[in-house]
Design an enzyme around this catalytic site. Structure first.
Site, PDB file in Angstrom:
ATOM      1  N   TYR A 138       0.836  -1.194   0.000  1.00  0.00           N
ATOM      2  CA  TYR A 138       0.000   0.000   0.000  1.00  0.00           C
ATOM      3  C   TYR A 138       0.876   1.251   0.000  1.00  0.00           C
ATOM      4  O   TYR A 138       1.972   1.264   0.572  1.00  0.00           O
ATOM      5  CB  TYR A 138      -0.884   0.050   1.246  1.00  0.00           C
TER       6      TYR A 138
ATOM      7  N   TYR B 115      -0.896 -10.187   0.346  1.00  0.00           N
ATOM      8  CA  TYR B 115       0.127  -9.729   1.297  1.00  0.00           C
ATOM      9  C   TYR B 115      -0.138 -10.319   2.679  1.00  0.00           C
ATOM     10  O   TYR B 115      -1.271 -10.697   3.001  1.00  0.00           O
ATOM     11  CB  TYR B 115       0.165  -8.199   1.368  1.00  0.00           C
TER      12      TYR B 115
ATOM     13  N   ARG C  64      -3.695 -12.166   3.093  1.00  0.00           N
ATOM     14  CA  ARG C  64      -4.905 -11.598   2.526  1.00  0.00           C
ATOM     15  C   ARG C  64      -4.944 -11.813   1.016  1.00  0.00           C
ATOM     16  O   ARG C  64      -3.946 -11.621   0.327  1.00  0.00           O
ATOM     17  CB  ARG C  64      -4.991 -10.103   2.817  1.00  0.00           C
TER      18      ARG C  64
ATOM     19  N   HIS D 254      -7.689  -7.815  -3.113  1.00  0.00           N
ATOM     20  CA  HIS D 254      -8.965  -7.151  -2.838  1.00  0.00           C
ATOM     21  C   HIS D 254      -8.804  -5.652  -3.035  1.00  0.00           C
ATOM     22  O   HIS D 254      -7.693  -5.123  -3.000  1.00  0.00           O
ATOM     23  CB  HIS D 254      -9.454  -7.446  -1.414  1.00  0.00           C
TER      24      HIS D 254
ATOM     25  N   HIS E  56     -10.511  -1.891  -1.724  1.00  0.00           N
ATOM     26  CA  HIS E  56     -11.339  -1.242  -0.697  1.00  0.00           C
ATOM     27  C   HIS E  56     -12.219  -0.160  -1.322  1.00  0.00           C
ATOM     28  O   HIS E  56     -11.776   0.572  -2.209  1.00  0.00           O
ATOM     29  CB  HIS E  56     -10.454  -0.584   0.366  1.00  0.00           C
TER      30      HIS E  56
END
Length: 220
Positions: free
Chosen positions: A103, A142, A150, A153, A155
């Protein structure tokens, strides 16, 4: 289903009985059965540093000559209410990891290299028919902890005056990690089915993923 209030369930049941009694078509029943999109945790990596470039193309950053790494895709869908009516001018706040699973956030502990050519964050609006569309990459998986990886995906925070604000996550089909994800597997099968995007036709060499969003009215 957890995302539909008791009052709404009673209302849908009554309307469904009326549809059967008066011989309405099966499509009427499908409209009545629309589930509001399940909510999900925001997670720890919502952007904290503002950036100038938050447009609908996350694969390029304004002022950069390079493009984002990974599989470029299109995500498209429609925002509607629970009766299937399109909702125009909905604000969609979108953020995700890059193709390396990193991120654009100062506290992301992932040691993967940050893709400086990936925008990571977009703020867009649906059009007059509730339609939205953006270009991005399939995010990398990650580690969320030592024993939890995870799955890919994206958000979303979705808001529109008169409707309940929604924070949720969109998942990708046919991902093995979906089955072991601690968040996704906590949802019912019906909830999972609307949180996982559907693979649609391609646009040139770009795969398209369809992800529709259903909002609840603020006051029921």
């Amino acid at each position: 289903m957890r995302t539909i209030s008791r009052r709404r369930m009673v209302k849908l049941s009554m309307l469904g009985s009326m549809a059967g009694a008066f011989g309405f078509s099966s499509s009427f029943g499908k409209v009545l059965a629309i589930m509001s999109t399940p909510s999900e945790t925001e997670g720890p990596f919502y952007p904290v540093n503002d950036q100038r470039d938050k447009d609908a193309d996350l694969t390029q950053v304004d002022g950069h000559t390079g493009i984002a790494q990974g599989q470029h895709i299109i995500v498209s869908g429609q925002v509607t209410d629970i009766a299937g009516n399109p909702i125009d001018k909905v604000l969609l706040d979108i953020w995700q990891a890059d193709a390396n699973g990193r991120y654009r956030h100062p506290r992301d502990p992932n040691t993967a290299k940050l893709d400086e050519n990936f925008q990571g964050w977009a703020v867009i609006r649906s059009d007059s028919s509730g339609l939205f569309r953006f270009k991005t990459v399939i995010p990398g998986a990650y580690p969320a902890s030592s024993n939890w990886i995870r799955p890919p995906h994206i958000h979303f925070k979705i808001s529109k005056q008169g409707y309940r604000a929604l924070t949720t996550q969109m998942y990708f089909p046919n991902e093995a990690l979906n089955k072991t994800d601690l968040l996704l597997r906590n949802k019912s099968a019906a909830e999972q089915s609307v949180m996982i995007a559907k693979k649609a036709n391609q646009q040139g060499n770009l795969p398209i993923y369809e992800y529709n969003i259903v909002l609840d009215l603020l006051h029921k």
